[in-house]
Motif scaffolding. Sequence first.
Motif, mmCIF file in Angstrom:
data_model
loop_
_atom_site.group_PDB
_atom_site.id
_atom_site.type_symbol
_atom_site.label_atom_id
_atom_site.label_comp_id
_atom_site.label_asym_id
_atom_site.label_seq_id
_atom_site.Cartn_x
_atom_site.Cartn_y
_atom_site.Cartn_z
ATOM 1 N N SER A 13 -10.447 16.353 3.560
ATOM 2 C CA SER A 13 -9.379 15.926 4.464
ATOM 3 C C SER A 13 -9.322 16.689 5.774
ATOM 4 N N HIS A 85 -0.813 13.384 7.033
ATOM 5 C CA HIS A 85 -0.770 14.423 6.001
ATOM 6 C C HIS A 85 -0.192 13.883 4.701
ATOM 7 N N ASN A 105 -1.580 19.765 1.927
ATOM 8 C CA ASN A 105 -1.278 18.736 2.923
ATOM 9 C C ASN A 105 0.223 18.555 3.086
#
Length: 135
Positions: A13, A85, A105
Motif C-alpha cells: 500500500s 487510507h 493505515n
Amino acid sequence: MRLILNVLWLALSGFWLFLGYLAAGIVLCILIVTIPWGIASFRIGLYALWPFGREIVAKRSAGVGSFLGNVVWVILAGWWLALGHIVTGLLLCVTIIGIPLGIANFKLVPVSLMPLGKEVREIGRGGPFDQTPGR
C-alpha cells in the motif's frame, strides 16, 4: 522487524498512497497560493511511503493558523487521501498478514485529514525523555 513491515507496507500500500500524496502535492504547488499545503503533502507522503520506525507528533508551536490551514486542506485534498487510507486499510484487513498494515493505515487517517502542525520524527529521538547517549 521494522524493515520487514516497511517492505510489506511498501509493496502492498505504501507506494500507491505515496503517489496519491505526490499528486496532491504537485497540484497544490502549481496553484502557488497553496504551496504550504503542497509541502505538507510531500512530508506526509514520505512518511506514508516508509512509516514503521517513525512517528507523527504535534508541533508545540502549532496554533490557530495550523487549524485554519487544516480546514482548507480537508476541502482541497484531505478527504480523498483519508478515503484512500480507509479503503486500503479495509482491503489489507481481509488477510491475517495484512491486519497490522491495515491498522497502520487507519492510524494515518487523522494525519491525512490534518497534516499542518505535525512533524515526522524517528521513534526514540528528540523527545523530552530521550535517553539516547550523546545528547
